[in-house]
Design an enzyme around this catalytic site. Structure first.
Site, mmCIF file in Angstrom:
data_model
loop_
_atom_site.group_PDB
_atom_site.id
_atom_site.type_symbol
_atom_site.label_atom_id
_atom_site.label_comp_id
_atom_site.label_asym_id
_atom_site.label_seq_id
_atom_site.Cartn_x
_atom_site.Cartn_y
_atom_site.Cartn_z
ATOM 1 N N LYS A 1 29.412 32.273 42.300
ATOM 2 C CA LYS A 1 28.840 33.033 42.813
ATOM 3 C C LYS A 1 27.384 33.375 41.357
ATOM 4 O O LYS A 1 26.038 33.133 41.948
ATOM 5 C CB LYS A 1 29.497 34.795 43.371
ATOM 6 C CG LYS A 1 30.113 34.490 44.050
ATOM 7 C CD LYS A 1 31.234 35.622 43.819
ATOM 8 C CE LYS A 1 32.464 35.432 45.333
ATOM 9 N NZ LYS A 1 33.733 36.333 44.953
ATOM 10 N N GLN B 1 35.365 41.367 41.552
ATOM 11 C CA GLN B 1 35.990 40.176 42.267
ATOM 12 C C GLN B 1 37.289 40.250 42.302
ATOM 13 O O GLN B 1 38.093 41.099 40.923
ATOM 14 C CB GLN B 1 35.501 39.078 40.957
ATOM 15 C CG GLN B 1 36.452 37.739 41.248
ATOM 16 C CD GLN B 1 36.074 37.025 42.773
ATOM 17 O OE1 GLN B 1 34.507 37.024 43.107
ATOM 18 N NE2 GLN B 1 36.592 36.694 43.551
ATOM 19 N N ASP C 1 29.959 43.183 48.758
ATOM 20 C CA ASP C 1 30.799 42.939 50.316
ATOM 21 C C ASP C 1 31.328 43.366 51.082
ATOM 22 O O ASP C 1 32.534 42.720 51.932
ATOM 23 C CB ASP C 1 32.240 42.962 48.913
ATOM 24 C CG ASP C 1 32.197 41.498 48.128
ATOM 25 O OD1 ASP C 1 32.390 40.488 48.759
ATOM 26 O OD2 ASP C 1 33.619 41.873 47.178
HETATM 27 N N1 GUN Z 1 38.089 37.175 46.146
HETATM 28 C C1 GUN Z 1 38.634 36.474 47.253
HETATM 29 N N2 GUN Z 1 37.950 36.829 48.601
HETATM 30 C C2 GUN Z 1 37.497 37.435 48.173
HETATM 31 C C3 GUN Z 1 35.740 38.167 48.041
HETATM 32 O O1 GUN Z 1 35.030 37.992 48.943
HETATM 33 N N3 GUN Z 1 35.287 39.154 47.468
HETATM 34 C C4 GUN Z 1 35.269 39.620 46.523
HETATM 35 N N4 GUN Z 1 35.428 40.728 45.489
HETATM 36 N N5 GUN Z 1 36.606 39.130 45.637
HETATM 37 C C5 GUN Z 1 37.087 38.107 46.293
#
Ligand code: GUN
Length: 305
Positions: free
Chosen positions: A53, A97, A120
């Site tokens: 990311k 995350q 998100d």
């Molecule tokens: N963990 C697995 N997929 C995601 C996601 O799309 N966003 C976040 N913040 N954590 C995750």
């Protein structure tokens, strides 16, 4: 006949280049979009996702800050960090995350994020807006799936879509998005009886179960579209999806590979949400209330899509 492969890497590169242009326009207006990433603990998979990311941010020109907290961080430490990020006008997007260490409530943390910075799309406000058919930040993975379907010119309206997996991150928002586009949607989950009877009905099959090889060729409708959201690491280190790719590709009409399908799209959509958050916050005062400003701001964004 072999299925057409839907290339997520190529489409994600296009979306990132779209983002780069929008970032340049914002920077010319003295706004540098900024994403704050919160990582609590040291789970290797989460570290890799976060690195990817941050790399995407760099590529599109989004400024990023990583806030790494130890595995034994207290919930209050995370909450006070989130409150500080909410209050920081230079931060436009906040991503925590998941999963979080067990002593920290993911719900409490996510619901503390200012909804206008919730890139998100997990905050209750944004979840509710999606369910109510209102403009919102949509969760990145299902948003990426919709872009893939559109890019491959797969019809959605009136089609029978079957979603396997009912998580808050993928399955539920996926079903909502497909419904918004007037698909007939079935959601299957771990308690579903006779999964195959459902998947065989699917014009569009989206699989997000986290179980390698769950979907076999005899579970897929000939000529149907198969979208594999699974990312599973096998003991030999290889990465596979939830679909038996080699066999299903001989039967489906379209299929996404793993890796190189949905995965790159998730991060590209995160970049898009961050750019949109920055654009919206530059025009309107921050608020997570359902205000006139919020509606006006999102109506603009919706038209721009
Ligand atoms: N963990 C697995 N997929 C995601 C996601 O799309 N966003 C976040 N913040 N954590 C995750």
């Amino acid at each position: 006949m072999a299925a057409a492969i839907i290339d997520g890497r190529r489409l994600a590169a296009q979306v990132r280049s779209e983002c780069r242009e929008r970032v340049q326009a914002l920077v010319s207006a003295r706004i540098t979009p900024q994403l704050a990433v919160v990582l609590a603990g040291d789970e290797p998979a989460s570290r890799i996702y976060v690195q990817n990311k941050l790399k995407a941010c760099e590529e599109v020109g989004v400024a990023s800050t990583l806030h790494a907290l130890p595995h034994d961080a207290a919930e209050e430490d995370v909450l006070s960090l989130i409150r500080a990020l909410n209050a920081d006008p230079h931060v436009h997007g906040i991503l925590v995350q998941l999963p979080l260490p067990p002593q920290i409530s993911a719900q409490r943390v996510i619901f503390t994020i200012e909804a206008t910075k919730d890139v998100d799309g997990f905050h209750l406000y944004n979840v509710g807006a999606l369910a109510a058919g209102e403009p919102t930040f949509a969760p990145c993975t299902p948003q990426g799936v919709m872009r893939l379907l559109d890019a491959a010119a797969i019809p959605i309206e009136g089609q029978h879509a079957v979603v396997v997996g009912a998580s808050n991150i993928v399955g539920k928002p996926m079903a909502m998005m497909l419904m918004r586009r007037h698909a007939t949607v079935t959601v299957c989950h771990v308690k579903t009886r006779d999964l195959r009877a459902h998947t065989l009905q699917a014009d569009i099959l989206v699989v997000a179960a986290g179980r390698p090889g769950l979907i076999k060729a005899d579970m897929v409708r000939p000529g149907g579209t198969v979208i594999d959201v699974g990312i599973n690491r096998l003991p030999d280190g290889s990465i596979v999806g939830d679909v038996d790719f080699a066999a299903v590709a001989t039967k489906a009409g379209h299929i996404t590979p793993v890796p190189g399908g949905v995965g790159p799209m998730t991060i590209a959509m995160l970049m898009l949400n961050t750019v949109e958050a920055a654009a919206a916050q530059s025009k309107f005062r921050r608020t997570w209330q359902c205000s006139e400003e919020w509606h006006a701001q999102n109506a603009d964004l919706q038209k721009a899509r």
